[in-house]
Each structure stands twice: as structure tokens, then as C-alpha cells.
Design an enzyme around this catalytic site. Structure first.
Site, PDB file in Angstrom:
ATOM      1  N   ASP A  43       0.843  -1.201   0.000  1.00  0.00           N
ATOM      2  CA  ASP A  43       0.000   0.000   0.000  1.00  0.00           C
ATOM      3  C   ASP A  43       0.874   1.246   0.000  1.00  0.00           C
ATOM      4  O   ASP A  43       1.545   1.545   0.980  1.00  0.00           O
ATOM      5  CB  ASP A  43      -0.888  -0.002   1.258  1.00  0.00           C
ATOM      6  CG  ASP A  43      -1.846   1.185   1.282  1.00  0.00           C
ATOM      7  OD1 ASP A  43      -2.982   1.030   0.815  1.00  0.00           O
ATOM      8  OD2 ASP A  43      -1.451   2.274   1.766  1.00  0.00           O
ATOM      9  N   TYR A  48       3.056   9.776  -0.812  1.00  0.00           N
ATOM     10  CA  TYR A  48       4.148   9.251   0.038  1.00  0.00           C
ATOM     11  C   TYR A  48       5.518   9.488  -0.594  1.00  0.00           C
ATOM     12  O   TYR A  48       6.543   9.338   0.071  1.00  0.00           O
ATOM     13  CB  TYR A  48       3.989   7.754   0.321  1.00  0.00           C
ATOM     14  CG  TYR A  48       2.708   7.345   1.030  1.00  0.00           C
ATOM     15  CD1 TYR A  48       1.850   8.297   1.579  1.00  0.00           C
ATOM     16  CD2 TYR A  48       2.356   6.004   1.164  1.00  0.00           C
ATOM     17  CE1 TYR A  48       0.673   7.919   2.216  1.00  0.00           C
ATOM     18  CE2 TYR A  48       1.190   5.621   1.807  1.00  0.00           C
ATOM     19  CZ  TYR A  48       0.351   6.586   2.322  1.00  0.00           C
ATOM     20  OH  TYR A  48      -0.810   6.204   2.953  1.00  0.00           O
ATOM     21  N   LYS A  73      -2.564   5.622  -4.403  1.00  0.00           N
ATOM     22  CA  LYS A  73      -3.674   6.552  -4.150  1.00  0.00           C
ATOM     23  C   LYS A  73      -3.499   7.850  -4.926  1.00  0.00           C
ATOM     24  O   LYS A  73      -2.380   8.360  -5.068  1.00  0.00           O
ATOM     25  CB  LYS A  73      -3.756   6.882  -2.647  1.00  0.00           C
ATOM     26  CG  LYS A  73      -3.753   5.647  -1.762  1.00  0.00           C
ATOM     27  CD  LYS A  73      -3.950   5.959  -0.297  1.00  0.00           C
ATOM     28  CE  LYS A  73      -3.632   4.740   0.552  1.00  0.00           C
ATOM     29  NZ  LYS A  73      -2.213   4.547   0.848  1.00  0.00           N
ATOM     30  N   HIS A 107      -7.465   9.420  -2.257  1.00  0.00           N
ATOM     31  CA  HIS A 107      -6.812   9.502  -0.954  1.00  0.00           C
ATOM     32  C   HIS A 107      -7.595  10.309   0.077  1.00  0.00           C
ATOM     33  O   HIS A 107      -7.557  10.026   1.270  1.00  0.00           O
ATOM     34  CB  HIS A 107      -5.412  10.124  -1.151  1.00  0.00           C
ATOM     35  CG  HIS A 107      -4.423   9.775  -0.096  1.00  0.00           C
ATOM     36  ND1 HIS A 107      -3.080   9.670  -0.339  1.00  0.00           N
ATOM     37  CD2 HIS A 107      -4.559   9.523   1.221  1.00  0.00           C
ATOM     38  CE1 HIS A 107      -2.442   9.357   0.781  1.00  0.00           C
ATOM     39  NE2 HIS A 107      -3.321   9.273   1.739  1.00  0.00           N
TER      40      HIS A 107
END
Ligand code: NAP
Length: 283
Positions: A43, A48, A73, A107
């Protein structure tokens, strides 16, 4: 690995590995360790900043693509959300070096949500996202999205841990065929989770750690979970949760830990909506 079946028939491992807050320079090694430990659900997220490193670890692992379940996401997009989200999807696929995603999540419930969802529906219809879903949607927003679109989200990934259990939200999701997925299953250690007396006592009874009790509790509630760790020994510990079962009494004791509130931020708080909703990624 135990799986759940999503509302479109796609099978998803009930336990996976999350890479939030792992710096890009550490992510390749960490994901390589996680794959070696047996994790197959990964994930990540555009936000990120480590999709490229996740992709490198996947390629060097030798694990066949069809054995993996890769989630990333979509970050918040301005209008026209449809166009911008399609571009963001292509960027994520390119960074990951993949031809398709197993799950693409919106997200945050912010930005041009409807335009974003239309783009996600399109890549889903093209077969380039086997499933699409959302994250951080409270039931009202989720039901609104479901009521006014063709594709019902397969997953809603939300903060879920012993101090914020989301049982009523899970009931709404179940009613609409949306799989609940936990983020922050350990509450990132907040509230002294790892030394909590109730969880420690249950762990002792099974010869298991608090982390293992928490993951087992989520799994028995049919909540998909994606613990994060940068340490190989903890990755192994967190994966070793399929050889014991919590009793009804133990599940009931854990239920008493629920505070009903977020330990991070409430997406319904106008200050959060204002601040988080304004954040944009640079590429
Ligand atoms: P988490 O999994 O609740 O907690 C991670 C923390 O627990 C780290 O500090 C880790 O330290 C520690 N830890 C892990 N295993 C442990 C063990 N066995 N014993 C003791 N400590 C342990 O936090 P999270 O990373 O926020 O959430 C998990 C995943 O959910 C993320 O990685 C991300 O993929 C996803 N997520 C999504 C959203 C969203 O908005 N959709 C938000 C947050 C997170 P070490 O690393 O040092 O082991």
C-alpha cells in the site's frame, strides 16, 4: 493468505504492508524485506513520494505480478478533476513501473471528488485498475458518492484501531458492499498502544505480542489491515497472526477500548478540510 472478495469479485489479501512515512531512500530495502517475509499486498500513495522505490523492489523481487496486490492513491486534484486525475494515474503507473494497479484509491474526500471519481471509473473500465475505492470517507460522503455514480467503491480505507474502532461505519459499508480497510492499525503507537494492559493481558494468554493481538482483532472483524514497519523482525511478527484466535470475551474486552474519536485528524473538521484540502503535490 486469507483473502476478502471485493464487490467486483477481485480477491484482496486481508493482511498487507503499508509504506507511509518510509523515506524514499529506505523504501526499496524495506519493501524487499516485506516481500521476502511473505507480504503480497503493498500500500503506497502518490503523496508518500516513494512509488518509484516500491516499483524497484517489486521488479527485483522476482515475485510474479499476478501474485501481488498493489495499491496506490490519487492525491487531491483541482477541476477539471477528470483530466487531472487521469494524468496523475499515468504518473503513478509510470513511477511504479506497472501496467495495472490492483486497487486505486482516492486519498481524501476533497478537491474535485466527482471529476476524480469519473477518471477512476474510466481506468477501472479499461482494466488498468482492477478495483477502485476511496479513503477517509465518512459514511455520509461515501453514501453520496455511491448514490450518484456508476461504480460503488470496492474499499474505503479509514483510520481503524482499538481506540477508534469504526464499527457503525463498518456496518454502513457492509450494507453498501464496501470493504473496510484499516490505516494506522497500531494508531502509530499513540495512547501507549503497545503497552496497553488489556491488549497485553490477551497477548500473554496466547503467547503473542500486542501488535499480533491488534492485527488478529482486525482480521477477525474482517477488516483488511496494512501494518507498517521498517524492521524485518517486526514484519515477520506482524505476519504471524494466523495460528491463533481471539475468543468472544477477548473481542468484547477490546471493544471497551473504543473512544469513538480520531487520534489523528477528523476529516469533518472545517480546519482539517481547509488545510488538508488545499495541499497539492508538485508532480
Ligand atoms: P501503523 O501501522 O499503525 O504503525 C506503524 C508504527 O508501529 C511504526 O512506528 C512502527 O515502527 C511500529 N510498529 C510496527 N510493527 C510493530 C511491532 N510489531 N511492535 C512494535 N511497534 C511496531 O501506522 P501507519 O503506517 O500510519 O499505518 C499503516 C499504513 O496505512 C501506512 O503505512 C499506509 O500505507 C496506510 N495509511 C493510509 C492513510 C490514508 O490516509 N489512507 C493514512 C495513514 C496510513 P517501525 O517502523 O520502527 O517498526
Amino acid at each position: 493468505m486469507q483473502t476478502v472478495t471485493l464487490n467486483n469479485g477481485v480477491k484482496m489479501p486481508i493482511l498487507g504492508f503499508g509504506v507511509f512515512q518510509i523515506p524514499p531512500e529506505d523504501t526499496e530495502r524495506t519493501v524487499t524485506d516485506a516481500l521476502a517475509a511473505g507480504y503480497r499486498l503493498l500500500d503506497t500513495a502518490a503523496a508518500y513520494g516513494n512509488e518509484e522505490a516500491v516499483g524497484r523492489a517489486i521488479r527485483s523481487s522476482g515475485v510474479p505480478r499476478e501474485d501481488l496486490f498493489v495499491t496506490t492513491k490519487l492525491w487531491i486534484q483541482d477541476a477539471p478533476g477528470e483530466e487531472n486525475a487521469k494524468r496523475a494515474f499515468e504518473t503513478s503507473l509510470r513511477k511504479l513501473g506497472l501496467e495495472y494497479l490492483d486497487l486505486y484509491l482516492m486519498h481524501q474526500p476533497f478537491g474535485d471528488v466527482y471529476g476524480q471519481w469519473r477518471a477512476m471509473e474510466q481506468v477501472h473500465h479499461e482494466g488498468r485498475a482492477k478495483a477502485i475505492g476511496v479513503a477517509n470517507f465518512y459514511p455520509d460522503r461515501l453514501v453520496d458518492l455511491i448514490s450518484n455514480n456508476d461504480v460503488t467503491p470496492a474499499v474505503n480505507q479509514i483510520e481503524t484501531h482499538p481506540f477508534f474502532q469504526r464499527t457503525a461505519d463498518q456496518d454502513v459499508m457492509r450494507e453498501h458492499g464496501v470493504q473496510i480497510q484499516s490505516w494506522g492499525g497500531f494508531a502509530e503507537g499513540k495512547n501507549n498502544l503497545f503497552t496497553n494492559p488489556v491488549l497485553s493481558e490477551i497477548g500473554k494468554a496466547h503467547g503473542k505480542s500486542v501488535a499480533q493481538v491488534v492485527l488478529r482483532w482486525l482480521i477477525q472483524r474482517e477488516v483488511v489491515t496494512i501494518p507498517k514497519s521498517v524492521r524485518a523482525e517486526r514484519m515477520a511478527e506482524n505476519f504471524d497472526v494466523f495460528d491463533f484466535e481471539l475468543t468472544d470475551d477477548q473481542m468484547a474486552s477490546i471493544a471497551t477500548l473504543d473512544t469513538g474519536s480520531s487520534l489523528f485528524f477528523d476529516h469533518r473538521d472545517p480546519a482539517v478540510a481547509g488545510q488538508l484540502g488545499k495541499r497539492r503535490l508538485t508532480d
